[in-house]
Write an enzyme that holds these catalytic residues in place. Structure first.
Site, mmCIF file in Angstrom:
data_model
loop_
_atom_site.group_PDB
_atom_site.id
_atom_site.type_symbol
_atom_site.label_atom_id
_atom_site.label_comp_id
_atom_site.label_asym_id
_atom_site.label_seq_id
_atom_site.Cartn_x
_atom_site.Cartn_y
_atom_site.Cartn_z
ATOM 1 N N ASP A 1 0.018 7.120 -0.600
ATOM 2 C CA ASP A 1 -0.640 6.162 0.276
ATOM 3 C C ASP A 1 0.359 5.481 1.205
ATOM 4 O O ASP A 1 1.352 4.918 0.753
ATOM 5 C CB ASP A 1 -1.361 5.118 -0.579
ATOM 6 C CG ASP A 1 -1.990 4.017 0.257
ATOM 7 O OD1 ASP A 1 -2.959 4.308 0.987
ATOM 8 O OD2 ASP A 1 -1.518 2.867 0.180
ATOM 9 N N LEU B 1 -0.523 -3.134 -10.381
ATOM 10 C CA LEU B 1 0.369 -3.587 -11.451
ATOM 11 C C LEU B 1 0.670 -5.077 -11.367
ATOM 12 O O LEU B 1 1.459 -5.604 -12.151
ATOM 13 C CB LEU B 1 1.675 -2.787 -11.415
ATOM 14 C CG LEU B 1 1.545 -1.300 -11.791
ATOM 15 C CD1 LEU B 1 2.882 -0.589 -11.616
ATOM 16 C CD2 LEU B 1 1.033 -1.127 -13.213
ATOM 17 N N GLN C 1 -10.231 0.698 -0.134
ATOM 18 C CA GLN C 1 -9.068 0.218 -0.885
ATOM 19 C C GLN C 1 -9.064 -1.306 -0.869
ATOM 20 O O GLN C 1 -9.072 -1.931 0.193
ATOM 21 C CB GLN C 1 -7.775 0.768 -0.273
ATOM 22 C CG GLN C 1 -6.563 0.529 -1.158
ATOM 23 C CD GLN C 1 -5.294 1.145 -0.604
ATOM 24 O OE1 GLN C 1 -4.394 0.429 -0.160
ATOM 25 N NE2 GLN C 1 -5.211 2.470 -0.626
ATOM 26 N N TYR D 1 3.890 -0.163 7.423
ATOM 27 C CA TYR D 1 4.805 -0.372 6.304
ATOM 28 C C TYR D 1 6.258 -0.196 6.763
ATOM 29 O O TYR D 1 6.643 0.859 7.277
ATOM 30 C CB TYR D 1 4.505 0.592 5.159
ATOM 31 C CG TYR D 1 3.217 0.320 4.411
ATOM 32 C CD1 TYR D 1 2.518 -0.872 4.575
ATOM 33 C CD2 TYR D 1 2.681 1.264 3.540
ATOM 34 C CE1 TYR D 1 1.347 -1.125 3.887
ATOM 35 C CE2 TYR D 1 1.500 1.020 2.840
ATOM 36 C CZ TYR D 1 0.837 -0.171 3.031
ATOM 37 O OH TYR D 1 -0.345 -0.408 2.343
ATOM 38 N N ARG E 1 9.884 2.725 -13.910
ATOM 39 C CA ARG E 1 8.569 2.086 -13.980
ATOM 40 C C ARG E 1 7.472 3.053 -13.539
ATOM 41 O O ARG E 1 6.354 2.982 -14.043
ATOM 42 C CB ARG E 1 8.561 0.818 -13.130
ATOM 43 C CG ARG E 1 7.419 -0.113 -13.493
ATOM 44 C CD ARG E 1 7.665 -1.526 -13.084
ATOM 45 N NE ARG E 1 6.571 -2.371 -13.543
ATOM 46 C CZ ARG E 1 5.815 -3.121 -12.755
ATOM 47 N NH1 ARG E 1 6.039 -3.147 -11.447
ATOM 48 N NH2 ARG E 1 4.849 -3.861 -13.250
ATOM 49 N N SER F 1 -10.351 -0.062 4.206
ATOM 50 C CA SER F 1 -9.578 -0.878 3.286
ATOM 51 C C SER F 1 -9.967 -2.326 3.513
ATOM 52 O O SER F 1 -10.166 -2.753 4.661
ATOM 53 C CB SER F 1 -8.074 -0.673 3.556
ATOM 54 O OG SER F 1 -7.280 -1.479 2.719
ATOM 55 N N HIS G 1 -7.434 -0.192 8.172
ATOM 56 C CA HIS G 1 -6.697 -1.068 7.256
ATOM 57 C C HIS G 1 -7.405 -2.391 6.980
ATOM 58 O O HIS G 1 -7.468 -2.843 5.843
ATOM 59 C CB HIS G 1 -5.309 -1.337 7.824
ATOM 60 C CG HIS G 1 -4.275 -1.642 6.801
ATOM 61 N ND1 HIS G 1 -2.935 -1.448 7.011
ATOM 62 C CD2 HIS G 1 -4.368 -2.120 5.538
ATOM 63 C CE1 HIS G 1 -2.251 -1.801 5.937
ATOM 64 N NE2 HIS G 1 -3.095 -2.208 5.029
ATOM 65 N N GLY H 1 2.877 0.707 -6.606
ATOM 66 C CA GLY H 1 3.798 0.560 -5.496
ATOM 67 C C GLY H 1 5.254 0.413 -5.865
ATOM 68 O O GLY H 1 6.095 0.283 -4.984
ATOM 69 N N THR H 2 5.572 0.439 -7.159
ATOM 70 C CA THR H 2 6.963 0.302 -7.538
ATOM 71 C C THR H 2 7.774 1.511 -7.067
ATOM 72 O O THR H 2 7.282 2.642 -7.091
ATOM 73 C CB THR H 2 7.115 0.152 -9.062
ATOM 74 O OG1 THR H 2 8.506 0.084 -9.391
ATOM 75 C CG2 THR H 2 6.482 1.335 -9.807
#
Length: 312
Positions: free
Chosen positions: A51, A227, A179, A56, A280, A157, A127, A274-275
């Protein structure tokens, strides 16, 4: 070749953490290596959907991912590429704003394709809602992008059921994703449903019926920030301690418990992690490879611990 239908993905990897700093400083070789390690870790546990968004890291997240694809071109056929458009970042004295004008959508797609070094985007999400958007113009633009073979599927989203219905009325192509921020920390999507006809219900602004609309119409609900930025993985609060205890009981990780809590919902929510820490990422393995192992009672126990008050 992996199916390009993202709705078959149980878990997605969110690439917002890749690409270096949140400014226009060029990315470095170290940033590319960092992205490569994260992508390899995600692939190793079975994640094949990635994603993105055009904003970003000011486009650098897509660009370093494109570098990874350039190093391993065979990877493109194994993955689903999803990106977003519609947010314009602040520039100088100009504030940020939302932009779903047709020409802006087209330009964003063209730029994302170039950064990602691919000839097609598997899923394009709008978005955020743009109050000035013309739904007929959006529909015409999306139809054109699809007809040119530049985008396979579309979604949204951060939109409500009403906004999705309004846009879909003008669009023949189906919207297949919504999303939203959903996690054990961000629970308004589930709280709003049980707080109907209670005084506490007025404190929740989540649009009722959105989860049900998506579930009923084949629209995959994707959960960003799934998370909860590590809030329930450190064992410092009673809720976090419960997450850890359940994880130990299930012989898995706290990260998996957080993802299972979302996946256990009948809407079949697909979390986005997203980590960029490979360790992780690997901790999420059990959320990719099996059905969520939480009982009815355990799911509610986690919920009530997180909300720190009994249900009405």
């Amino acid at each position: 070749m992996t199916s390009q239908d993202v709705r078959e993905s149980r878990l997605l990897y969110g690439c917002m953490g890749l690409g270096g700093s949140w400014d226009e400083t060029p990315y470095t070789a170290a940033d590319i290596s960092h992205a490569e390690a994260a992508v390899e870790a995600a692939l190793a546990i079975g994640i094949t959907a990635f994603d993105h968004a055009d904003i970003y890291r000011h486009g650098k997240s897509e660009a370093v991912f494109g570098e990874v694809l350039a190093r391993a071109p065979e990877l493109r056929e194994r993955i689903v590429l999803q990106t977003k458009c519609g947010i314009r970042l602040p520039s100088g004295s100009r504030p940020g704003f939302y932009d779903l004008r047709g020409a802006s959508i087209t330009r964003s797609v063209e730029e994302s394709l170039a950064r990602l070094r691919t000839d097609v985007i598997d899923v394009l999400l709008l978005h955020r809602p743009d109050p000035l958007a013309d739904p007929e113009q959006i529909a015409s633009t999306l139809t054109s992008l699809h007809g040119q073979g530049l985008v396979r599927h579309f979604g949204v989203s951060n939109m409500s059921a009403a906004q999705i219905v309004y846009l879909q009325t003008h669009l023949d192509l189906p919207l297949i994703v919504n999303q939203l921020e959903m996690s054990l920390a961000r629970r308004d999507w589930v709280e709003s449903g049980v707080l109907v006809n209670t005084p506490a219900g007025s404190a929740h602004g989540f649009p009722l019926g959105t989860v049900e609309h998506c579930s009923s119409n084949g629209i995959q609900l994707q959960a960003w920030a799934a998370l909860a930025q590590g809030r329930f993985s450190d064992g410092r609060t009673p809720a976090s301690q419960l997450v850890t205890a359940v994880a130990e009981r299930k012989h898995t990780t706290p990260e998996t418990i957080l993802l299972w809590w979302l996946q256990r919902h009948p809407a079949r929510i697909a979390p986005v992690i997203g980590t960029s820490n490979p360790h992780r990422i690997h901790a999420c393995l059990d959320a990719v490879r099996g059905e969520p192992d939480l009982t009815h009672e355990e799911w509610y126990e986690l919920w009530t611990a997180a909300r720190d008050s009994p249900l009405p």
